[in-house]
Design a protein around this motif. Structure first.
Motif: not given
Length: 508
Positions: A334, A376, A380
């Motif tokens: 992330m 991000a 993730g």
């Protein structure tokens, strides 16, 4: 000119430096990196900075003016059939020359390379025509996207699973750093005839649907699950001389690729210039110089990204996944995703266009922040897929459902910007760093690279659709609050004026 170039390189430095620092910190702590791989990365970062500076200046001087001039002519009084044919040819030829399309074709050995290249190029050409028709007939983008993606997901039910990740990846891969600025400027030129701000965006969004449908249809036609990838091998580099040899060896290939990528745009501009645009000599010279800057910038950028960043990404993914705390891939991914999107060359073009079109009402920083948060989240989720083996369908379906539902309640211009940003964010940095990072993690954890690593480009293209539209909701609420306060103040002033008038009447 030198002053502008220095400014562009300074912007590039601020964009590339954060991800460089993160990789260095990881190499000194959790993932010690061989000195040769580290040297490749550092030299690659330096080439990225210089290349992005040249590219940004070249885009301002050449790519954007070329696209806008051609867009104005195509959006004018030309016959519809002629404009449709020209748009199809532009979309198809520019896509055929896109370097990343060759990489995509090699991932599907069940389909001949020439077939997949022509099919994807035709898909982009058709949807460039669709985008032109939408602008000309004032069709709203939101309902158009809902109809198209509903068809995409219905068709995906019948497509072999092995094709799904590659199909959705293709939407981001084929809209690369050469095509995106040109298509965005083309859309701006066409929209200038109609005068609606939201029509300045959306062309990249629609053209991204074409490759997805093309690969899915090929999966149905060939009825095969034969999809593969080329195993990545970190080059053996022991000293600075080996590092230099790696870059010198790869440089001619990227010089050829970028030249072929720019050639269709140059040819189309030359035809339009001779036939109808007829810019003055000084303007033409400026565009030629800008094309030179663009060429040098893209060669340096792609060479640095492919030779310098790809080995570093793969090595970090392999090393981090081998740790006992392999779950750290999620937060580290992330952080990497948050900062690396700023290093995408086309992101700067999008941000500047948004600020210019809206006269500063939507600042570059706001769009950049929304993009960073979106990427991000996507990385993730991609790392979570690697750790847990989650099928990509479980993320894409709800993700696109949320994105398409948001189109019904946000300002139209934010929907257009959001869906364009998906193609912009999933550029060469995703293919050369984030994908190798995910592939390395997959291999270390024993996952299937085809089902668990591929799809990261699709994830990067999806999440900004949500975050930028959420930004639109925030802006919408702020405008409403400002409007409510203004109306309340006006009512209060009117009430005071009435009291004053009444008192004056009583006194009389």
């Amino acid at each position: 000119m030198r002053k502008k170039l220095k400014e562009k390189i300074s912007e590039a430095l601020s964009s590339v430096l954060p991800i460089t620092v993160i990789v260095l910190l990881l190499s000194f702590t959790l993932a010690p990196m061989p000195i040769g791989t580290l040297l490749l990365f550092l030299l690659g970062a330096a080439m990225l900075i210089v290349g992005m500076g040249f590219f940004s200046l070249g885009a301002d001087m050449a790519m954007m003016p070329i696209g806008e001039q051609m867009g104005r002519k195509l959006g004018g009084r030309w016959k519809l059939i002629a404009v449709a044919v020209i748009c199809f040819l532009i979309g198809a030829m520019v896509t055929i020359a896109e370097p990343d399309l060759q990489v995509l074709a090699r991932q599907v050995p069940a389909v001949p390379d020439a077939v997949i290249i022509l099919a994807v190029a035709a898909g982009v050409g058709v949807f460039l025509v669709v985008s032109m028709l939408r602008t000309r007939f004032n069709l709203p983008l939101g309902p158009t996207l809902i109809a198209l993606y509903t068809g995409v997901f219905l068709l995906s039910i019948f497509v072999p699973n092995a094709f799904l990740a590659v199909a959705f990846d293709s939407g981001g891969v084929t809209t690369g750093p050469i095509t995106v600025p040109f298509l965005m400027a083309l859309g701006t030129g066409m929209a200038s005839i109609k005068g609606r701000d939201e029509d300045n965006f959306g062309m990249v969004a629609l053209c991204s649907v074409g490759p997805i449908l093309a690969v899915m249809l090929l999966g149905l036609c060939y009825q095969s699950t034969e999809v593969s990838y080329t195993p990545f091998a970190i080059p053996s580099v022991f000293d600075s001389q080996d590092v230099g040899a790696q870059f010198l060896q790869g440089l001619p290939d990227y010089m050829k690729e970028v030249a072929l990528g720019l050639l269709p745009i140059i040819l189309f501009f030359a035809v339009f210039q001779l036939a109808s645009i007829r810019l003055k000599r000084r303007a033409v010279i400026k565009i030629i110089v800008g094309i030179g800057y663009t060429y040098v910038g893209l060669v340096l950028f792609l060479t640095g990204a492919n030779i310098g960043f790809m080995p570093a990404g793969y090595y970090l993914g392999t090393t981090l996944a081998a740790l006992p705390q392999y779950w750290m891939l999620v937060p580290i991914g992330m952080v990497v995703g948050y900062f690396i999107v700023a290093a995408e060359p086309a992101v700067h073009v999008l941000n500047r266009q948004v600020e210019d079109v809206t006269s500063g009402a939507i600042p570059q920083k706001a769009i950049g922040l929304a993009l960073s948060i979106g990427v991000a989240v996507s990385i993730g989720l991609a790392m979570l897929r690697v750790c847990l083996g989650i099928p990509i369908y479980y993320l894409l379906v709800p993700g696109y459902a949320v994105a398409l539902l948001l189109t019904r309640c946000v300002p139209r211009i934010f929907t257009a910007i959001a869906f364009d940003s998906g193609g912009v964010a999933s550029g060469p940095m995703t293919a050369t760093f984030l994908l190798p990072l995910t592939m390395g993690a997959c291999e270390a954890l024993g996952r299937d690279i085809l089902t668990d690593a591929f799809g990261v480009v699709a994830m990067v293209a999806m999440t900004p659709l949500i975050t930028i539209q959420l930004l639109g909701l925030i802006y919408q609420r702020k405008i409403r609050r400002t409007r409510d306060v203004t109306q309340a103040e006006e009512r209060e002033i009117e009430f005071v004026d009435e009291i004053i008038d009444y008192n004056e009447e009583v006194e009389l």
